[in-house]
Motif scaffolding. Structure first.
Motif, PDB file in Angstrom:
ATOM      1  N   GLU A 333       0.877  -1.106   0.048  1.00  0.00           N
ATOM      2  CA  GLU A 333      -0.137  -0.074   0.079  1.00  0.00           C
ATOM      3  C   GLU A 333       0.865   1.394   0.090  1.00  0.00           C
ATOM      4  N   THR A 334       1.959   1.150  -0.462  1.00  0.00           N
ATOM      5  CA  THR A 334       2.846   2.447  -0.775  1.00  0.00           C
ATOM      6  C   THR A 334       2.069   3.469  -1.376  1.00  0.00           C
ATOM      7  N   GLU A 335       1.284   3.326  -2.292  1.00  0.00           N
ATOM      8  CA  GLU A 335       0.427   4.317  -2.999  1.00  0.00           C
ATOM      9  C   GLU A 335      -0.111   5.397  -1.971  1.00  0.00           C
ATOM     10  N   ARG A 336      -0.428   4.824  -0.953  1.00  0.00           N
ATOM     11  CA  ARG A 336      -1.042   5.607   0.147  1.00  0.00           C
ATOM     12  C   ARG A 336       0.071   6.120   1.151  1.00  0.00           C
ATOM     13  N   THR A 337       0.938   5.091   1.658  1.00  0.00           N
ATOM     14  CA  THR A 337       2.002   5.513   2.962  1.00  0.00           C
ATOM     15  C   THR A 337       2.763   6.343   2.435  1.00  0.00           C
ATOM     16  N   LEU A 338       3.391   6.467   1.083  1.00  0.00           N
ATOM     17  CA  LEU A 338       4.596   7.124   0.438  1.00  0.00           C
ATOM     18  C   LEU A 338       3.763   8.461   0.153  1.00  0.00           C
ATOM     19  N   THR A 339       2.363   8.346  -0.371  1.00  0.00           N
ATOM     20  CA  THR A 339       1.791   9.889  -0.680  1.00  0.00           C
ATOM     21  C   THR A 339       1.843  10.693   0.689  1.00  0.00           C
ATOM     22  N   ASP A 340       1.464  10.003   1.460  1.00  0.00           N
ATOM     23  CA  ASP A 340       1.210  10.764   2.778  1.00  0.00           C
ATOM     24  C   ASP A 340       2.566  11.361   3.473  1.00  0.00           C
ATOM     25  N   PHE A 341       3.632  10.454   3.181  1.00  0.00           N
ATOM     26  CA  PHE A 341       4.922  10.588   3.636  1.00  0.00           C
ATOM     27  C   PHE A 341       5.502  11.720   2.949  1.00  0.00           C
ATOM     28  N   ALA A 342       5.270  11.789   1.616  1.00  0.00           N
ATOM     29  CA  ALA A 342       6.107  12.886   0.650  1.00  0.00           C
ATOM     30  C   ALA A 342       5.134  14.112   1.159  1.00  0.00           C
ATOM     31  N   ARG A 343       3.904  14.243   0.991  1.00  0.00           N
ATOM     32  CA  ARG A 343       3.327  15.416   1.568  1.00  0.00           C
ATOM     33  C   ARG A 343       3.549  15.943   2.682  1.00  0.00           C
ATOM     34  N   GLU A 344       3.719  15.160   3.855  1.00  0.00           N
ATOM     35  CA  GLU A 344       3.956  15.623   5.228  1.00  0.00           C
ATOM     36  C   GLU A 344       5.590  16.022   5.202  1.00  0.00           C
ATOM     37  N   HIS A 345       6.533  15.262   4.825  1.00  0.00           N
ATOM     38  CA  HIS A 345       8.007  15.459   5.284  1.00  0.00           C
ATOM     39  C   HIS A 345       8.800  15.813   4.055  1.00  0.00           C
ATOM     40  N   LEU A 346       8.339  15.730   2.817  1.00  0.00           N
ATOM     41  CA  LEU A 346       9.125  16.369   1.713  1.00  0.00           C
ATOM     42  C   LEU A 346       8.563  17.678   1.153  1.00  0.00           C
ATOM     43  N   ALA A 347       7.433  17.729   0.767  1.00  0.00           N
ATOM     44  CA  ALA A 347       7.143  18.641   0.265  1.00  0.00           C
ATOM     45  C   ALA A 347       7.136  20.047   0.936  1.00  0.00           C
TER      46      ALA A 347
END
Length: 556
Positions: A333-347
């Motif tokens: 389910e990385t389409e969900r976990t990585l999306t949230d990670f990228a938005r919260e920690h990278l963007a």
């Protein structure tokens, strides 16, 4: 200036039809057309007309690479970033310059307009050479231009009935779009201390040349002029993306309502956004979020490089690296976990491109071409056999020596299982694991012995000071480690170029590296076999992954 420009000039004087006809016959007979249409003096308010010989002018077409967003599945909240080539006839296209004023109540906004204007002028000249109509729209500044032929040209356009009234301002359309992704309630000044509101603008910034064949307006006349000339395509640029670029009568919302084909030049715009307001991201990330909103709800966007220059325009203060996150696996389910990670920690301070696998075709990744703009590629893929051109985007990224991060199934992201035949036109890269990531994946522990619930991860003592491990855990963590629900991957031996950072053990099985760095040519590479959906609930793993991305994106 050409014959059509002369007709426009005469019409601006509101000459009767029979007088206009006689004037044109007279001009042709006595050869005074050049005198009547002589360019303004060099010290004039307006720039001189384009004198490029017809043989050397561009071909009259605009080839644009239009980017838009398409939801991966209804209600998912995740969007493919799709790029499509548009071929527009220049004489059916208008370029609208929105509110590029000479000054602004916010000194930061004024400075960014001044910085952007020279590159914008190059774009306008390129569009003009091809035959597009340039419409300058500095709102509330018409008094300054009242005596110019460009202003009279717009005023002379015949009014037409519209399917929806052209309003002075068109706000958020709750039936069509979500709320804007940034909070601009305070006016959006990013300066500290914030500037006092006002209206100091008098004209368009002088850096933008106004040619003899252009038009000037700040109202519905822009659309009337388009209709009169058979223009159905509109290119919008200027400021501000969350305000006037969306709401003015000559801009995105209202042009879309009238059925025009609209695109925004996404690197020639800016936002009024205070980075201390929600979502508390970089000012430039705020602009990216509004551009994404426009791509989702209103129209595609293009880059200025489609017409002018080799590189997209970026503000000098925008030093954010770009990370492309490729998600194409169906187990964790990385389409969900990585999306949230990228938005919260990278963007917050990185430009992020989220790339998803096709939910209807596992061997297709729409929008993968976004990788070409990335400084670092974060891969979460599992056994994808991609079209050759799609996998080439990954190969080219590595060949260019740019950063790579892989998690979990990236070790077998582009390889086949068993004897599956690779069809013509498709490609695999089983060597990606060893040659790029530096691993040696041969399976995992835990499938039969329940050790999947017993993986314990510890820092390699010799690597404790590595920047990727900063903030990952305390001294107690270094001794006791942390648990992970992921089955432990068998990856030994690592490539000679790899440096282990974390080791894991599952039950009584041999310890295996679970995180390491590698050098693949000039590429900085970080990989971790962690990446189970529950790993993202562990602050130590989240910090590890964020550090890994930033390390891989750093200058070599």
């Amino acid at each position: 200036m050409n014959y059509r420009n002369f007709v426009d000039a005469c019409r601006c004087l509101v000459l009767p039809r029979h007088v206009l006809g006689r004037a044109l016959k007279f001009a042709a007979a006595v050869g005074v057309l050049a005198v009547l249409l002589a360019p303004p003096a060099k010290n004039s308010l307006l720039a001189q007309p384009d004198e490029t010989p017809a043989a050397k002018r561009d071909d009259g077409h605009l080839r644009l690479h239009a980017r838009t967003r398409v939801e991966t599945a209804k209600g998912s909240g995740r969007f493919h970033t799709i790029e499509k080539q548009l071929d527009w006839r220049a004489n059916e296209t208008a370029v609208v310059v929105c509110d590029m004023w000479d000054d602004h109540w916010c000194r930061g906004a004024a400075a960014r307009v001044a910085e952007m204007a020279p590159h914008m002028n190059e774009f306008l000249m390129a569009a003009r050479r091809r035959g597009a109509l340039i419409i300058h729209c500095p709102s509330e500044c018409m008094e300054f231009y009242k005596d110019t032929p460009q202003r009279r040209r717009a005023m002379a356009a015949a009014k037409v009935e519209t399917s929806r009234p052209l309003e002075r301002w068109c706000g958020l359309d709750k039936d069509r779009e979500a709320a804007l992704p940034i909070d601009d309630a305070d006016g959006g000044c990013d300066c500290d201390p914030q500037c006092k509101h006002g209206a100091p603008w008098k004209r368009q910034i002088a850096t933008l040349e106004i040619a003899a064949e252009d038009a000037i307006t700040d109202n519905a006349e822009a659309y009337y002029l388009m209709r009169e000339r058979g223009i159905k395509n509109v290119v919008v640029l200027g400021v501000h993306a969350n305000m006037c670029v969306l709401g003015r009568p000559f801009s995105i919302r209202q042009m879309v309502y009238q059925g025009q084909n609209v695109v925004l030049v996404r690197d020639l715009t800016d936002t009024m956004y205070n980075s201390r307001s929600k979502p508390i991201v970089s000012h430039f990330t705020g602009t990216d979020l509004v551009v994404e909103h426009i791509e989702r709800h209103w129209c595609p966007t293009i880059l200025s490089t489609d017409l002018a220059g080799d590189k997209e325009f970026r503000f000098a203060e925008d030093k954010r690296p770009t990370v492309a996150v490729l998600m194409a696996e169906d187990e964790y389910e990385t389409e969900r976990t990585l999306t949230d990670f990228a938005r919260e920690h990278l963007a917050k301070d990185m430009r992020t491109s989220l790339i998803y696998g096709n939910e209807k075709d596992r061997d297709d990744v729409p929008g993968i071409e976004a990788i070409r703009h990335a400084d670092v590629l974060l891969v979460s893929a599992r056994r994808r056999v991609l079209p050759t051109e799609q996998l080439k985007a990954v190969r080219d990224h590595v060949a260019a020596g740019k950063g790579v991060v892989g998690i979990r199934t990236a070790s077998h992201g582009f390889s086949v299982l068993g004897s599956r035949k690779v069809e013509s036109g498709r490609d695999v890269w089983p060597e990606f694991d060893h040659d790029v990531l530096g691993g040696n994946y041969t399976g995992h522990y835990g499938q039969d012995d329940k050790a999947k619930d017993q993986t314990v991860v510890r820092i390699v003592p010799a690597a404790a000071d590595h920047p990727i491990l900063h903030g990952v855990g305390t001294k107690e963590f270094a001794a006791a480690g942390f648990g992970s629900p992921s089955w432990l991957y068998k990856v030994s031996p690592l490539a000679a170029t790899a440096t282990p950072l974390l080791m894991g053990r599952a039950g009584d099985n041999a310890a295996e590296p679970v995180a390491w760095t590698n050098r693949a040519g000039k590429c900085r590479v970080f990989y971790t076999s962690l990446g189970h959906k529950d790993d993202f609930k562990n602050p130590a793993f989240v910090r590890l992954l964020e550090n890994g991305v930033r390390w891989a994106a750093a200058k070599q």
